[in-house]
Design an enzyme around this catalytic site. Structure first.
Site, PDB file in Angstrom:
ATOM      1  N   ASP A  16       7.447  39.408 -92.302  1.00 36.80           N
ATOM      2  CA  ASP A  16       8.297  39.547 -91.129  1.00 36.80           C
ATOM      3  C   ASP A  16       8.536  41.037 -90.889  1.00 36.80           C
ATOM      4  O   ASP A  16       9.226  41.693 -91.672  1.00 36.80           O
ATOM      5  CB  ASP A  16       9.621  38.810 -91.382  1.00 36.80           C
ATOM      6  N   HIS A  17       7.974  41.557 -89.795  1.00 35.58           N
ATOM      7  CA  HIS A  17       8.038  42.994 -89.543  1.00 35.58           C
ATOM      8  C   HIS A  17       9.440  43.462 -89.148  1.00 35.58           C
ATOM      9  O   HIS A  17       9.699  44.665 -89.055  1.00 35.58           O
ATOM     10  CB  HIS A  17       7.039  43.372 -88.447  1.00 35.58           C
ATOM     11  N   ARG A  18      10.356  42.517 -88.917  1.00 34.04           N
ATOM     12  CA  ARG A  18      11.729  42.924 -88.635  1.00 34.04           C
ATOM     13  C   ARG A  18      12.397  43.487 -89.881  1.00 34.04           C
ATOM     14  O   ARG A  18      13.339  44.275 -89.778  1.00 34.04           O
ATOM     15  CB  ARG A  18      12.536  41.717 -88.121  1.00 34.04           C
TER      16      ARG A  18
END
Length: 378
Positions: free
Chosen positions: A348-350
């Protein structure tokens, strides 16, 4: 801001708080008079005095009005259901006064309970609510003369909703890599017979699960979750490894809890037991809860690289491919036959940046390349 729908008709006579004010659960919000009827009148009518005047407080949250009537649930429950793509009108409620609890939603998500059946009685009268966004429906698929149809089972419905929600809301990045595992292959050959004497099937998946748990313990951010409602990062105490298992009714993810504290043989035994329970239908809801990181294995089907979708509230999923014999250059600069295990790690790039994603994947590769190093890191 939270919109709260009133269960009764009437006219607001007093406001206790100003717009934009944060109100504690249980505090009064408004006062109004009305006749106590649940359904709103079709036309405006003179207000009828009521004694005492009813008030609406911050402890009741109406999610929406569905075919089964008004659904009661807290905002955190609605947020979880919305993220998972779950229609709360289909979730059986067990909370007080008919509230839908987080446990109800998770039980429905795991397939432990069946959806609520559609009612046969007349529908409940409309309740004012925010207008839902318009969504264009996909065109109906016409069946040919030899085509057949079958209804989606509850598990497939849940998987469909969850995967859609995950893919829609999470910005994923997938790193594709491989690791030469000749030492791992030899290690398994050495201990496979010993494990069999203990009725344990020693698989490569067990090694990978242990290596992933060790990696997540060393890089705790990949073993975290994000609570976006509170804007907080949740750091989990233990590494609970979910293992995606395919069953006749659909895909399930049983969990190996506290995998960082278990040996490879213990993990191998537990994987076999969970897989058997999944396929014979005896898997319990508790055995599918609490995953903090997940493995999806296509190696047994001779798969290589793929893009796995992140599971639940995890931020990382590891895609395990097969071991392929390929030419490699050894330490002496010679071209020899190596054994490369294919790896695909989606994150998850968040929360996870590319540098952390690849650094943690490199560490995982070092553990798989030499099982003795993995044992030293326990």
């Amino acid at each position: 801001m939270q919109e709260i729908l009133s269960p009764y008709t009437g006219k607001v006579t007093k406001l206790f708080v100003e717009a934009g004010t944060t109100v504690a659960v249980g505090e009064p919000l408004i006062e109004y008079n009305g006749n106590g009827n649940a359904a709103p009148a079709p036309t405006a009518a003179p207000a009828q005095a009521a004694s005492p005047a009813p008030t609406t407080t911050g402890d009741v949250q109406y999610t929406k009005t569905g075919a089964m009537g008004r659904i009661l649930a807290m905002p955190s429950v609605r947020h979880y259901a919305r993220k998972a793509g779950i229609d709360l009108t289909q979730v059986p409620s067990t909370g007080r006064h008919g509230h839908t609890t987080l446990a109800d939603v998770k039980a429905f998500e795991s397939g432990a309970v069946a959806p609520v059946a559609a009612p046969t009685s007349a529908p409940v009268a409309d309740v004012p609510k925010a207008e839902a966004p318009k969504v264009e429906k996909a065109p109906s698929v016409k069946a040919g003369a030899g085509d057949t149809r079958e209804p989606m089972n509850p598990t497939r419905k849940v998987v469909s909703k969850v995967m859609t929600a995950q893919h829609t809301h999470i910005p994923p990045v997938t790193n594709f890599d491989q690791v030469e595992v000749s030492k791992l292959v030899e290690h398994r050959k050495t201990f496979k017979e010993l494990a069999a004497k203990q009725d344990i099937k020693l698989t490569y998946l067990a090694y990978v699960a242990k290596a992933l748990a060790t990696t997540a313990h060393k890089f705790p951010d990949i073993n975290s979750s994000v609570d976006y409602e509170k804007q907080e990062i949740v750091h989990h105490e233990h590494v609970n490894v979910g293992i995606a298992v395919n069953a006749p009714t659909g895909l399930y993810v049983p969990v190996i809890h506290e995998a960082e504290n278990k040996s490879i043989l213990q993990i191998a035994k537990e994987i076999a037991e969970l897989a058997a329970a999944t396929r014979d239908g005896s898997l319990k809801p508790a055995q599918m809860q609490g995953a903090t990181i997940t493995i999806s294995n296509l190696g047994s089907a001779r798969g290589t690289w793929f893009t796995p979708i992140i599971n639940g509230s995890d931020v990382v999923i590891l895609g395990l491919g097969s071991i392929v014999k390929e030419p490699i250059v050894n330490a002496e600069g010679e071209i020899v036959v190596g054994q490369n295990m294919k790896l695909s790690m989606t994150y998850d790039h968040r929360l996870i940046d590319g540098m952390l994603g690849q650094t943690s994947l490199n560490y995982l590769k070092s553990l798989l390349a030499d099982p003795e190093f993995m044992l030293m890191e326990i």
